[in-house]
Design an enzyme around this catalytic site. Structure first.
Site, mmCIF file in Angstrom:
data_model
loop_
_atom_site.group_PDB
_atom_site.id
_atom_site.type_symbol
_atom_site.label_atom_id
_atom_site.label_comp_id
_atom_site.label_asym_id
_atom_site.label_seq_id
_atom_site.Cartn_x
_atom_site.Cartn_y
_atom_site.Cartn_z
ATOM 1 N N CYS A 1 0.858 -1.193 0.000
ATOM 2 C CA CYS A 1 0.000 0.000 0.000
ATOM 3 C C CYS A 1 0.884 1.230 0.000
ATOM 4 C CB CYS A 1 -0.900 -0.006 1.233
ATOM 5 S SG CYS A 1 -1.987 1.438 1.319
ATOM 6 N N CYS B 1 0.814 1.057 10.392
ATOM 7 C CA CYS B 1 0.241 -0.091 9.692
ATOM 8 C C CYS B 1 1.323 -0.973 9.082
ATOM 9 C CB CYS B 1 -0.709 0.414 8.605
ATOM 10 S SG CYS B 1 -1.327 -0.879 7.518
ATOM 11 N N GLY C 1 -4.073 -2.663 1.413
ATOM 12 C CA GLY C 1 -4.301 -1.815 0.249
ATOM 13 C C GLY C 1 -5.297 -0.710 0.502
ATOM 14 N N GLU C 2 -5.257 0.293 -0.378
ATOM 15 C CA GLU C 2 -6.217 1.394 -0.321
ATOM 16 C C GLU C 2 -7.207 1.204 -1.478
ATOM 17 O OE1 GLU C 2 -7.379 3.960 1.509
ATOM 18 O OE2 GLU C 2 -8.681 4.182 -0.241
ATOM 19 N N HIS D 1 -8.939 8.450 12.666
ATOM 20 C CA HIS D 1 -7.870 8.196 13.642
ATOM 21 C C HIS D 1 -7.379 9.420 14.411
ATOM 22 C CE1 HIS D 1 -8.017 4.320 11.896
ATOM 23 N NE2 HIS D 1 -7.060 4.432 11.012
HETATM 24 N N1 SAH Z 1 -6.551 1.327 3.355
HETATM 25 C C1 SAH Z 1 -7.856 1.330 3.913
HETATM 26 C C2 SAH Z 1 -8.397 -0.068 4.187
HETATM 27 C C3 SAH Z 1 -7.427 -1.061 4.742
HETATM 28 S S1 SAH Z 1 -6.868 -0.760 6.401
HETATM 29 C C4 SAH Z 1 -7.894 2.180 5.166
HETATM 30 O O1 SAH Z 1 -6.830 2.583 5.635
HETATM 31 O O2 SAH Z 1 -8.987 2.479 5.638
HETATM 32 C C5 SAH Z 1 -8.330 -1.144 7.340
HETATM 33 C C6 SAH Z 1 -8.349 -0.548 8.727
HETATM 34 O O3 SAH Z 1 -7.376 -1.192 9.575
HETATM 35 C C7 SAH Z 1 -7.997 0.938 8.742
HETATM 36 O O4 SAH Z 1 -8.914 1.644 9.544
HETATM 37 C C8 SAH Z 1 -6.619 0.930 9.339
HETATM 38 O O5 SAH Z 1 -6.324 2.151 9.930
HETATM 39 C C9 SAH Z 1 -6.706 -0.211 10.313
HETATM 40 N N2 SAH Z 1 -5.402 -0.717 10.783
HETATM 41 C C10 SAH Z 1 -4.242 -0.805 10.096
HETATM 42 N N3 SAH Z 1 -3.272 -1.318 10.875
HETATM 43 C C11 SAH Z 1 -3.845 -1.557 12.077
HETATM 44 C C12 SAH Z 1 -3.355 -2.079 13.305
HETATM 45 N N4 SAH Z 1 -2.098 -2.467 13.447
HETATM 46 N N5 SAH Z 1 -4.230 -2.187 14.341
HETATM 47 C C13 SAH Z 1 -5.520 -1.807 14.207
HETATM 48 N N6 SAH Z 1 -6.031 -1.319 13.079
HETATM 49 C C14 SAH Z 1 -5.206 -1.183 12.027
HETATM 50 FE FE1 SF4 Z 2 -2.517 0.490 5.970
HETATM 51 FE FE2 SF4 Z 2 -4.876 1.449 5.058
HETATM 52 FE FE3 SF4 Z 2 -2.842 3.103 5.658
HETATM 53 FE FE4 SF4 Z 2 -2.661 1.517 3.524
HETATM 54 S S1 SF4 Z 2 -4.105 3.165 3.847
HETATM 55 S S2 SF4 Z 2 -1.045 1.917 5.007
HETATM 56 S S3 SF4 Z 2 -3.712 -0.308 4.276
HETATM 57 S S4 SF4 Z 2 -3.979 1.766 7.093
#
Ligand code: SAH
Ligand code: SF4
Length: 338
Positions: free
Chosen positions: A109, A116, A156-157, A213
């Site tokens: 991503c 993340c 992924g996004e 967030h």
């Molecule tokens: N890219 C999109 C969708 C995938 S991430 C997005 O960011 O929304 C899906 C969700 O998981 C997002 O809300 C992201 O912030 C959250 N996420 C990522 N890593 C995480 C972690 N280590 N603990 C809890 N949530 C997490």
């Molecule tokens: Fe992770 Fe979503 Fe951020 Fe990509 S956009 S780095 S998947 S939390």
């Protein structure tokens, strides 16, 4: 080409061009999405020439299972290899209301959020719609049960792979496709403002979740560098626009990280920001990953944050954890395997 990459219209057009009646497309889809065949030869009510045509142009096999982890609460995590050896993961969660799958949309991503695990792996490529569909079908096979909810929240996004995402949603929701109700599908975005506005005009009632967030640019930029391009006020404006156009409630995702975004005054600031909007906040205790320095919010502070939102009349839920013992947070199984 993967046969799951075709919408019903595309398949009937292809068949039409090859002198087959268009209704054959619905027959083929019935085999693909009701019987979930693994070989075109299984279709015993279509002409042999049609089977040969499909075999010559398409394949049915997108994913090879590499490892599978099952946790005590029934969460099933599958790591799959694609035809070009890239690894992706899908997480199946058993909920009281049914089976819900979290699918991956990209390999890596590029948004690169600092908390993340997936964000540390630069994007190698987008998945095709069919490769996302295949995650649902393959995981149903592993589970031997039907999946009735989809969350697009894996690696992924999704709004950075917009065309394929929309195609995926159409096939997933189509009554002759996976037939999963639009209200049973949720797409999560990191807040790509122009796409949120575009998506407001997508005709299906699919749920939208936005990863906020933080209630201000200071904290949010620290967690999500995308905030420099699309700051909090623009994200909020896009959510309002989406709400006005669709009349649907948006989910605000908020991971609780110890002493970064979980303090009392931050909860009050978030409540003020969201006041009067048609949203609800999904509070998610942060899952610690080796790639990032952040700590999970303390349980008592999670509750205080939740209570403060409620006190200020902001609807919220504090997510109970699932799959924690098998590292179900997005990207974690994959990054461990690499
Ligand atoms: N890219 C999109 C969708 C995938 S991430 C997005 O960011 O929304 C899906 C969700 O998981 C997002 O809300 C992201 O912030 C959250 N996420 C990522 N890593 C995480 C972690 N280590 N603990 C809890 N949530 C997490
Ligand atoms: Fe992770 Fe979503 Fe951020 Fe990509 S956009 S780095 S998947 S939390």
């Amino acid at each position: 080409m993967l046969i799951y990459d075709l919408t019903l219209e595309e398949l009937s057009q292809f068949l039409g061009e090859h002198q087959f009646k268009k209704y054959r497309a619905e027959q083929v889809w019935h085999w693909l999405y009701r019987h979930k065949i693994t070989d075109f030869s299984e279709m015993n009510n279509v002409p042999a020439e049609l089977i040969d045509l499909l075999k010559a142009h398409f394949h049915l096999h997108a994913l090879d299972l590499v490892v599978k982890h099952e946790s005590v609460d029934g969460t099933l995590k599958c790591l799959y290899a694609l035809h070009d050896d890239h690894l992706i993961e899908s997480v199946l969660m058993k909920q009281h209301y049914g089976n819900s799958i979290c699918v991956t949309t990209q390999i890596g991503c590029n948004i690169g959020c600092s908390f993340c695990a997936s964000g540390q792996l630069k994007k190698k490529r987008d998945l095709t719609a069919g490769e996302i569909i295949a995650q649902v079908i393959e995981t149903e096979r592993e589970l031997k049960e039907r999946i009735s909810y989809i969350v697009v929240m894996g690696i992924g996004e999704p709004f950075d792979n917009y065309e394929q995402l929309l195609k995926f949603l159409k096939i997933a929701n189509h009554p002759k496709g996976l037939a999963i109700g639009a209200r049973h599908i949720t797409v999560s975005t990191s807040g790509i403002v122009p796409k949120i506005k575009e998506y407001a005009h997508f005709p299906k009632q699919v749920n939208l979740a936005v990863s906020l967030h933080a209630p201000n640019n200071d904290i949010r930029t620290q967690l999500m560098k995308i905030n420099k391009a699309y700051p909090v006020e623009e994200v909020i404006e896009a959510i309002r626009y989406y709400g006005q156009q669709t009349k649907r409630r948006v989910t605000i995702e908020y991971i609780l990280i110890d002493n970064i975004n979980d303090m009392d005054h931050v909860a009050v600031e978030l409540a003020a920001l969201l006041k009067g909007m048609n949203v609800y906040v999904n509070l998610i205790p942060y899952n610690e990953v080796i790639e990032a320095p952040y700590k999970r919010s303390k349980p008592e502070q999670q509750l205080r944050f939740y209570d403060l939102l409620m006190k200020h009349k902001i609807k919220a839920t504090l997510r109970k954890e699932q799959g924690h013992d098998i590292n179900a947070a997005c990207g974690q199984l994959r990054s461990q395997h690499l």
